[in-house]
Design an enzyme around this catalytic site. Structure first.
Site, PDB file in Angstrom:
ATOM      1  N   HIS A  62      35.636  39.311  43.177  1.00 35.48           N
ATOM      2  CA  HIS A  62      35.698  40.195  44.345  1.00 35.48           C
ATOM      3  C   HIS A  62      34.466  39.947  45.207  1.00 35.48           C
ATOM      4  CE1 HIS A  62      38.993  42.689  42.675  1.00 35.48           C
ATOM      5  NE2 HIS A  62      38.481  42.303  41.522  1.00 35.48           N
ATOM      6  N   ASP A 305      36.247  38.338  36.845  1.00 38.12           N
ATOM      7  CA  ASP A 305      36.545  39.619  37.500  1.00 38.12           C
ATOM      8  C   ASP A 305      35.246  40.242  38.038  1.00 38.12           C
ATOM      9  OD1 ASP A 305      37.821  41.829  38.535  1.00 38.12           O
ATOM     10  OD2 ASP A 305      38.299  42.730  36.596  1.00 38.12           O
TER      11      ASP A 305
HETATM   12 ZN   LIG Z   1      42.417  43.840  38.381  1.00 40.83          ZN
END
Ligand SMILES: [Zn+2]
Length: 430
Positions: A62, A305
């Site tokens: 992200h 992640d």
């Molecule tokens: Zn996720």
């Protein structure tokens, strides 16, 4: 500019041998691999005793930009990636705005071109604004460079929308990448539904909230033939469902994060939001199932992640703070120290999970060192021992449970398309 890396322990074709590599910064490619290479024009680097591996590939991070620049930007996130040895990262679309139209993805591509120090492949959303209501114009988004489709951050709640998305993605030969979480099974949960949640008086997240969603999607993937990829698998039930689906010949792949491989609910020291992530840290039996799943190929590779948040947000209680931890700058040494040094996994296997496997699964021309291929490389010092210091991170996010862990096997130089993008000696990113 040409660069010649001498006497490195080069990892390619599944083995490590001492070789020289000549790369060209202009073409961004590997010009030659061999013994005793020389080139009058090239700048030489002696890498005796260092591992030279393909640049790492992270399918799931992200970057927060646009809309969440106080948490991370394309610049800081890719600097963190470079320092962690990553040369290709795939950015999740839960930003504001969401890349769900030609306009929003074009704008994002412009920002990437301007500010990224490593290669960024942007995802586009499965549904408009990730609301689960109407499927995006996937054809246009593909044409504008969408890497694959995902609503990561939330699950696509209805089977019908997922089915429609899969039909279209399959026609476009793109993957559907799924955050699997059935909201009707959440009951306000914050941590794994186990001992620790009970001890802290916090509501639990059932493993079924993940596994039920995966099972549903797998049947839809069978129906549509799409390449279906499961994000951050956390529960043993999910591993079993994916294993059965692979045996049945369904086109499913899956990833697992370093934190789910390293930690369980037992490691949560108390009400500390640095241990709050989605999916949550589960029980020891789940952790063992994830490792077993990786080793038998049920889970295909590792993805971080990386999910930065501001310190203010993470200084709140588990019940109030947002989900997510950062991971780009520590993934390799964390896994190297706890999987390779402990002899649980051979070094070559770990490297494949972070390079060749993710590239193979998504048919990307990265993750391997070949003559004529992209000069995406990482130099790793297997003997370098260092404590994690989140204060020193290039990422804006310092939210993680591994601060102060002593780790071995740190990336010391990262090269992306023939250019040095991180060099520890100079403590700098391009
Ligand atoms: Zn996720």
């Amino acid at each position: 500019m040409k660069r010649l890396f001498k006497n490195a322990e080069v990892y390619r074709d599944g083995k490590t041998e001492i070789e020289d590599i000549l790369i060209d910064g202009t073409t961004g490619k590997v010009e030659k691999i061999g013994r005793s290479l020389s080139d009058a024009e090239a700048e030489e680097y002696d890498l005796t005793g260092k591992l030279l591996a393909p640049g790492l590939v992270d399918i799931h991070i992200h970057l927060r930009e646009p809309g969440g620049e106080s948490k991370e930007t394309i610049e800081t996130g890719t600097q963190a990636a470079a320092r962690g040895g990553f040369t290709t990262v795939c950015a999740m679309p839960n930003t504001r705005p969401v890349p769900d139209s030609a306009e929003t993805i074009d704008e994002l591509q412009k920002k990437i071109k301007k500010n990224a120090v490593v290669r960024v492949l942007p995802y586009a959303a499965i549904t408009e604004r990730q609301l689960g209501k109407s499927v995006t114009d996937m054809q246009t988004l593909s044409e504008r460079g969408a890497f694959a489709f995902t609503d990561d951050g939330v699950g696509v709640q209805t089977a019908g929308k997922m089915y429609e998305a899969m039909i279209e993605a399959s026609r476009l030969n793109k993957a559907v990448v799924a955050h699997c979480e059935d909201n009707s099974l959440l009951y306000g949960g914050m941590l794994h539904d186990g001992e620790k949640a009970r001890e802290l008086g916090i509501k639990g997240i059932l493993p079924a909230s993940e596994a039920v969603h995966i099972a549903r999607d797998i049947l839809l993937a069978e129906e549509t033939g799409v390449h279906y990829h499961v994000c951050h698998v956390s529960a043993k039930e999910s591993v079993r469902v994916i294993r059965d689906a692979k045996r049945a010949g369904i086109n499913v792949t899956a990833e697992v994060t370093p934190h789910h491989l390293m930690l369980t609910e037992d490691d949560i020291p108390g009400d500390d939001a640095n241990y709050k992530m989605n999916p949550p840290l589960r029980a020891q039996a789940d952790r063992e199932a994830l490792i077993e799943g990786l080793l038998d190929g049920t889970l295909d590779f590792i993805a971080t992640d990386h999910a930065p948040h501001t310190a203010e947000e993470k200084n709140m209680s588990i019940e109030e703070a947002p989900f997510g931890i950062v991971g780009l700058e520590t993934a390799f040494p964390l896994l190297y120290t706890h999987l390779v040094e402990t002899k649980a996994v051979p070094e070559s296997q770990l490297l494949d999970w972070l390079t060749k496997k993710p590239a193979e699964v998504f048919q990307l021309p990265y993750g391997e060192i070949t003559e004529g291929g992209y000069a995406d490389l990482v130099v790793i010092d297997r003997h370098k021992k260092q404590r994690v210091d989140t204060e020193n991170f290039l990422s804006k996010g310092t939210n993680m449970p591994f601060n102060e862990w002593e780790l071995t096997g740190w990336p010391v130089m990262t090269i992306c398309e023939g250019n040095i993008v991180w060099n520890e000696k100079e403590e700098k990113v391009r």
